[in-house]
Design a protein around this motif. Structure first.
Motif, PDB file in Angstrom:
ATOM      1  N   GLY A 697       0.498  -1.032  -0.133  1.00 26.06           N
ATOM      2  CA  GLY A 697       0.074  -0.072  -0.604  1.00 26.06           C
ATOM      3  C   GLY A 697       0.792   1.560  -0.073  1.00 26.06           C
ATOM      4  O   GLY A 697       0.529   1.845  -0.747  1.00 26.06           O
ATOM      5  N   GLU A 698       2.206   0.966   0.452  1.00 27.29           N
ATOM      6  CA  GLU A 698       2.352   2.300   0.831  1.00 27.29           C
ATOM      7  C   GLU A 698       3.153   2.790  -0.157  1.00 27.29           C
ATOM      8  O   GLU A 698       3.623   4.067  -0.481  1.00 27.29           O
ATOM      9  N   LEU A 699       3.588   1.160  -0.757  1.00 29.34           N
ATOM     10  CA  LEU A 699       4.407   2.132  -2.892  1.00 29.34           C
ATOM     11  C   LEU A 699       3.117   2.297  -3.674  1.00 29.34           C
ATOM     12  O   LEU A 699       3.208   3.750  -4.878  1.00 29.34           O
ATOM     13  N   VAL A 700       2.048   1.274  -3.017  1.00 22.97           N
ATOM     14  CA  VAL A 700       1.296   2.835  -4.192  1.00 22.97           C
ATOM     15  C   VAL A 700       0.608   3.751  -3.925  1.00 22.97           C
ATOM     16  O   VAL A 700       0.672   4.604  -4.753  1.00 22.97           O
ATOM     17  N   SER A 701       0.463   4.031  -2.523  1.00 23.26           N
ATOM     18  CA  SER A 701       0.619   5.528  -2.357  1.00 23.26           C
ATOM     19  C   SER A 701       1.090   6.931  -3.352  1.00 23.26           C
ATOM     20  O   SER A 701       1.087   7.455  -3.494  1.00 23.26           O
ATOM     21  N   ARG A 702       2.537   6.243  -3.592  1.00 19.89           N
ATOM     22  CA  ARG A 702       3.322   7.341  -4.061  1.00 19.89           C
ATOM     23  C   ARG A 702       3.139   8.326  -6.171  1.00 19.89           C
ATOM     24  O   ARG A 702       2.921   9.011  -5.580  1.00 19.89           O
TER      25      ARG A 702
END
Length: 770
Positions: A697-702
């Motif tokens: 999710g953190e990677l997507v949030s970028r």
């Protein structure tokens, strides 16, 4: 001369309109409103209606057509054309025609309706204790169909000539459920049950169902010929019986499905939520995975916290369950180890005799094998694990129209294929692992069947397959393309996963979306194996913008069977050989390798030398499962990760999620920290799954910071893991985006064919031609 308000309509109706009592329904409506004309089945599984009468009557007819249709009917298109009256008299059901203008769904198999169920328990009814009772609203359809239109002579019921009583009901327009119902029969004219011992000797029985129930209560194991194939049935509450079944079936730990008489019985053995109750009692009657309670043998689903239960969907099953003492039985697929489910008496005798003590056979041919469907709840959402009986072969609407028909061959394990035309994709029923020759032949047969039914000429279609050149399904696709001179396109595995969710959500083909694909493995376009991917994708193309760190996979496929090998591969990225061997000894993990320390040393040499590299989330979960001593050998698809999820009933530890370096989630760094983490096994399991989801999710949030994406599309075999999805959702809370999952098709490889079809939407026609 016709009266001034005398009008005529030609009507074409598509959807599920054959095999559901639709023509008799139209006949009754026309008679009610005194309309003349006819109704008939057409060759595309649609229905043609001609009506003549006054405006008021025809208006009432059209309203009733929509409001009062038979319960199983589903109307997708109703095309109405005004025409000149012919002044015909009376209304009739005409013989079926072969022409096809519209296409309709082949009806799936329907679970027994309440009316038919009441009849089999009414001693005054002529269907009393009749194991094959059905009507226009219920019973087998797809499993006994040889061709369309749906007429008795094109089903396996052609072998059973209607008796006088059934013939009278069939011709009685006032008989709501049996007038022109193609599949009806009774004890006098329909299929028959009989029993045999495992030696093939016939067992004399006046009531085979009662005798079968008695044998089951005595601890015997039976093969029972059902609707779409054979089941193997036995007591679910007796450890000795379940252990005997596991030994005979050579199935050490894969969970067995259960069948319970009703929801109240299911509630004795499982936690049945309102959503699960609705699924259990739905017309589709799938196997529903639910949290288990005490009472069922622990050998039914060893190491798992969920058990799969379905309710009876035929008269035979219902009577059997009502007779046995526990009102619940193991009801698992009747197949030999690694072979497809038996459908014929001959197959059952040959392959199941070493497994069972007795057979309960019947003499109605099963034309199309149909496995039971399996669903579970991922958080509060329904996700599908296997799409078969009750759902297949209903089509799925595409969000746009294909330029050419498509024939898709899916992936390899737990596979399904598909054909598609215009804006419709028709998935085959669950096929199974196509590295098994008989399943590959089954895929070939079903794709030919659907291509024929929907008039798809392979030479004019696009043949689509997975990018992995080692897949048997791909080789089959290539042989079709060569034989027919068809265009052949390969589709990247994880792009297909994301496309499958995009279809379900009806994403506009011009849009690009953010997607996460998480599974065991799939071939990447860089020649390495993928399985933990973040993509920006449209239907026709994609960009890989992030992924899990590629890890050594010592021994290739052998590392999927013995996850300690995968663990060694990851450990080799930050530990010395001696440190790794010491860790394996201290944690007693060498027992997870058939050759012990010798195999561990070989794995280390492979990891530091030449072996496949894989960015798979599934393989990381496998490695963690072995590290925690939860599962050291995979005996069925997904076992280590499933048992890790089952063990993860602890709480979140104070650990940081895996570090993201550039666009890569560093799983080596995470497992290195996990080695030093303190906590119970249950806490470590929960924390590992949750934080891996959180980091995705953190990677997507970028990409959410600089775009207008309102959703994230998640698919792949691991996308049914509730803890993983919670981690993804929690990391994205501040962005207020929705996480979209598969629900109509499996998130795993059973949904790949739909994604392959969808990837042809808006695909450049010049590219296809080349």
């Amino acid at each position: 001369m016709p009266k001034e308000d005398h009008v005529a309509l030609n009507i074409r109706v598509s959807g599920i309109v054959q095999g559901v009592g639709f023509r008799p329904f139209i006949h009754r409506l026309a008679s009610r409103y005194r309309l003349a004309g006819y109704v008939r089945n057409m060759g595309g599984s649609e229905v043609e209606i001609r009506v003549e009468g006054n405006n008021s009557s025809i208006s009432s007819f059209l309203k009733a057509l929509l409001d009062e249709k038979p319960p199983p009917a589903r109307l997708e298109e109703v095309l109405i054309e005004f025409t000149q009256p012919d002044n015909i008299e009376g209304f009739s059901i005409l013989p079926s025609a072969k022409e096809a203008e519209l296409y309709s769904m082949i009806p799936p198999d329907f679970s027994i309706c309440d009316h038919c169920l009441a009849e089999i328990y009414d001693s005054n009814d002529r269907h009393y204790r009749y194991a094959f009772n059905s009507c226009a609203w219920c019973g087998p359809r797809f499993s006994m169909m040889r061709d369309v239109p749906y007429d008795r002579e094109k089903t396996s019921m052609i072998e059973f000539k209607l008796c006088e009583d059934c013939e009278r009901e069939y011709k009685d327009r006032e008989n709501l459920r049996r007038f022109h119902a193609q599949g009806i029969s009774c004890p006098n004219c329909g299929p028959k049950l009989w029993m045999e011992g495992s030696d093939g000797e016939k067992v004399e029985s006046e009531d085979p169902v009662r005798d079968a129930a008695r044998l089951l209560d005595e601890g015997k194991i039976l093969a029972i010929r059902g609707l779409g194939g054979y089941h193997i049935a036995c007591l679910a509450t007796d450890d000795d019986v379940v252990r005997k079944l596991r030994e005979r079936k050579r199935r050490p730990s894969k969970p067995f499905a259960l069948m319970a008489l009703n929801v109240e019985v299911a509630e004795r053995y499982a936690v049945v939520s309102e959503m699960a109750r609705n699924l259990l009692t739905s017309p589709e009657r799938p196997i529903v995975l639910m949290p288990s309670k005490e009472g069922i043998s622990e050998l039914v689903a060893p190491g798992l916290d969920l058990i799969g239960i379905m309710l009876p969907y035929t008269a035979l099953h219902h009577m059997l369950l009502s007779e046995v003492r526990d009102k619940i039985l193991i009801m698992t697929s009747g197949n030999e180890h690694n072979k497809p489910m038996c459908t014929s008496v001959e197959c059952a005798r040959e392959r199941l005799s070493p497994i069972v003590d007795y057979f309960l056979h019947h003499n109605r041919e099963i034309v199309n094998r149909v496995d039971d469907s399996v669903v579970r709840l991922t958080g509060s959402r329904v996700t599908m694990l296997r799409r078969g009986r009750g759902y297949a072969p209903m089509w799925i609407r595409l969000p746009s129209t294909l330029s050419k028909p498509v024939i898709a061959f899916g992936a390899e394990l737990q596979n399904a294929g598909a054909v598609a035309f215009k804006d419709k994709a028709v998935l085959t029923q669950f096929i199974g692992d196509t590295d098994e020759l008989e399943n590959l032949e089954f895929l070939d047969r079903m794709l030919k069947f659907f291509s024929n039914v929907y008039r798809i000429e392979p030479s004019e279609a696009i043949i689509v397959a997975d990018m992995h050149k080692g897949y048997s399904s791909r080789r089959l696709a290539e042989s079709w393309a060569l034989a027919h001179g068809s265009s052949f396109i390969e589709v990247q595995h994880h792009h297909a996963h994301i496309c499958s969710v995009m279809v379900e959500e009806r994403v506009d083909p011009s849009r690009r979306v953010l997607g996460i694909a998480v599974d065991g493995l799939g071939m990447g376009d860089d020649g390495t194996l993928w399985g933990g991917e973040v993509m920006i994708a449209s239907f026709s193309d994609y960009e890989r913008v992030g992924h899990l760190r590629p890890q050594p996979m010592p021994g290739g496929d052998r590392a999927t069977i013995y996850p300690v090998r995968m663990l060694i591969g990851i450990l080799s990225t930050f530990m010395s050989d001696d440190e790794i061997l010491d860790l394996l000894r201290r944690r007693d993990l060498l027992k997870g390798l058939p050759k012990g320390e010798r195999e561990a040393r070989i794995s280390l040499a492979q990891a530091r030398g030449s072996c496949p590299m894989i960015s798979s989330l599934g393989r990381v979960l496998d490695a963690i499962s072995s590290l925690l001593g939860i599962c050291l050998e995979r005996t069925y698809e997904g076992e280590p990760a499933m048992k890790l999820e089952a063990a993860a009933r602890g709480s979140l530890l104070r650990m940081e999620p895996p570090e993201i370096r550039g666009s890569v989630i560093d799983t080596s760094e995470f497992i290195e920290r996990l080695l030093g983490a303190e906590g119970r096994k249950e806490d470590l399991a929960y924390t590992s799954i949750y934080l891996l989801g959180y980091s995705l999710g953190e990677l997507v949030s970028r990409y959410l910071n600089r775009s207008d994406y309102d959703s994230v599309f998640v698919s792949g075999g691991a996308a049914v893991n509730s803890i993983l999805i919670k981690g993804i959702e929690d990391s994205l809370k501040e962005f207020k985006v929705k996480v979209k999952l598969n629900s109509m098709v499996p998130a795993g490889d059973g949904g790949i064919a739909l994604g392959q079809v969808a990837s042809m939407l808006w695909r450049d026609l010049d590219e296809i031609a080349n």
